[in-house]
Enzyme design. Structure first.
Site, PDB file in Angstrom:
ATOM      1  N   TYR A   1     -13.962   6.589 -14.025  1.00  0.00           N
ATOM      2  CA  TYR A   1     -13.698   5.498 -13.078  1.00  0.00           C
ATOM      3  C   TYR A   1     -14.104   4.151 -13.685  1.00  0.00           C
ATOM      4  CZ  TYR A   1     -14.473   2.335  -9.171  1.00  0.00           C
ATOM      5  OH  TYR A   1     -14.481   1.233  -8.353  1.00  0.00           O
TER       6      TYR A   1
ATOM      7  N   ASP B   1       0.858  -1.188   0.000  1.00  0.00           N
ATOM      8  CA  ASP B   1       0.000   0.000   0.000  1.00  0.00           C
ATOM      9  C   ASP B   1       0.890   1.232   0.000  1.00  0.00           C
ATOM     10  OD1 ASP B   1      -3.251   0.127   1.041  1.00  0.00           O
ATOM     11  OD2 ASP B   1      -2.126   2.015   0.890  1.00  0.00           O
TER      12      ASP B   1
END
Ligand code: UDP
Length: 326
Positions: A142, A33
């Site tokens: 998106y 991450d």
């Protein structure tokens, strides 16, 4: 040898619930991450490697913690409205970033990936419920970025034998039953957390984005699915990929749509608090109605959602929002 899965985006909302699920089922999650929207405190079930999909060299440190039986890829920018304002950032993160990840997988000999896709690949529905064969015509960057990756996965299956499962989430909601992880975005844009914040009485009032949509009460309709039920589908996808080559996609929802007004009413019932709200203009990029047909996931993966009741989903989120850990 311990089974290991690389959970990209495992410090985020859905990724952290996945890491918890894997650890509870005897598979070691290693979290990759960049902490751009995720939380270090949410990484509680395995090691964290800070790396960025847009920095390919940084990915090798994460793969060095393998060998991994698969990658689960939750890293993405995922806000419909923001994607309309910042399309290049969305294509960069979601498409270029995924290409970098797939190339890193090739370098390190990992040939299976579960990809977080979305109902937004379909655009405006032309059927009451959306199955996998529904036309794919995204109406925002998106959704378009996720559909591009689905195409990449299909081509990579053909060319390199990459095995993949794309899971198209409808609206993820809820939180872990024991309250140790939950949904925490800054700024928060999602409906249920915003409804619950308003219910908590922190002075905020919910903005309802449009009450003139072509729906029964004029507000948008969505299919809310508990985050642990999403995790269950990823878990089943691991077994599925072990048995099946190719690129596959499944829609994940409960098959029931709830309007924004119905979500407000369910949240008032779950919390015992009133939700103050105002009607605001429509939000760019929103379709009016998105409801899943998930028969394929049930039949092929054996998926069986356990938290289908909207009020129970919201109650789990309410427990988290009353006492967030991060
Ligand atoms: N919504 C709203 N107020 C908010 C957040 C969302 O009215 O503060 C509406 C939004 O327009 C959409 C639905 O709630 O119709 C779900 O939005 P969310 O952002 O949670 O998920 P999305 O469907 O965009 O993935």
């Amino acid at each position: 040898m311990t089974r290991r899965v690389l959970v990209c985006g495992g410090a985020g909302y859905i990724g952290s619930h996945m890491a918890k699920w894997l650890a509870a089922h005897g598979v070691a999650p290693v979290v990759l991450d960049n902490l751009s929207t995720g939380h270090r405190e949410a990484v509680r079930f395995g090691p964290l490697v800070e790396a960025d999909l847009l920095d390919p060299a940084s990915l090798d440190a994460a793969f060095a913690q393998g060998p991994f039986e698969a990658v689960m890829h939750f890293c993405a920018r995922s806000l419909v409205g923001e994607s309309v304002q910042q399309p290049l950032a969305y294509y960069d993160n979601n498409v270029t970033g995924t290409l970098n990840l797939l190339q890193a997988m090739q370098r390190h000999g990992v040939d299976r990936i579960v990809f977080s896709s979305t109902a937004a690949v379909f655009g405006e529905p032309v059927a009451a419920t959306i199955d996998e064969d529904h036309p794919k015509a995204p109406i925002n960057p998106y959704g378009a970025s996720k559909l591009m990756v689905e195409r990449v996965l299909a081509d990579a299956a053909h060319a390199y034998g990459l095995r993949s499962v794309a899971l198209r989430y409808f609206n993820a909601a809820g939180a872990s039953a024991d309250g140790d992880i939950g949904e925490a975005h800054t700024p928060e844009t999602h409906l249920i957390p915003n409804v619950l914040r308003a219910a908590l009485g922190d002075g905020s009032r919910l903005k309802v984005f449009g009450d003139d949509w072509p729906t029964a009460d004029g507000t948008c309709v969505r299919d809310y699915i508990h985050v642990d039920d999403l995790a269950q589908a990823h878990w089943l996808a691991l077994d599925f990929m072990a048995a099946h080559a190719g690129a596959h996609a499944f829609n994940l929802g409960n098959g029931r749509g709830f309007s924004v007004r119905e979500v407000i009413a369910a949240a008032e019932a779950a919390s015992g608090h009133e939700v103050p709200f105002d009607i605001a203009p429509r939000r760019a990029g929103d379709p009016a109605v998105l409801v899943a047909a998930s028969d394929r996931a049930r039949q092929v993966l054996g998926w069986a959602p356990r938290h289908a009741d909207l009020q129970a989903i919201i109650a789990s989120a309410w427990r988290w929002h009353c006492q967030p850990r991060f």
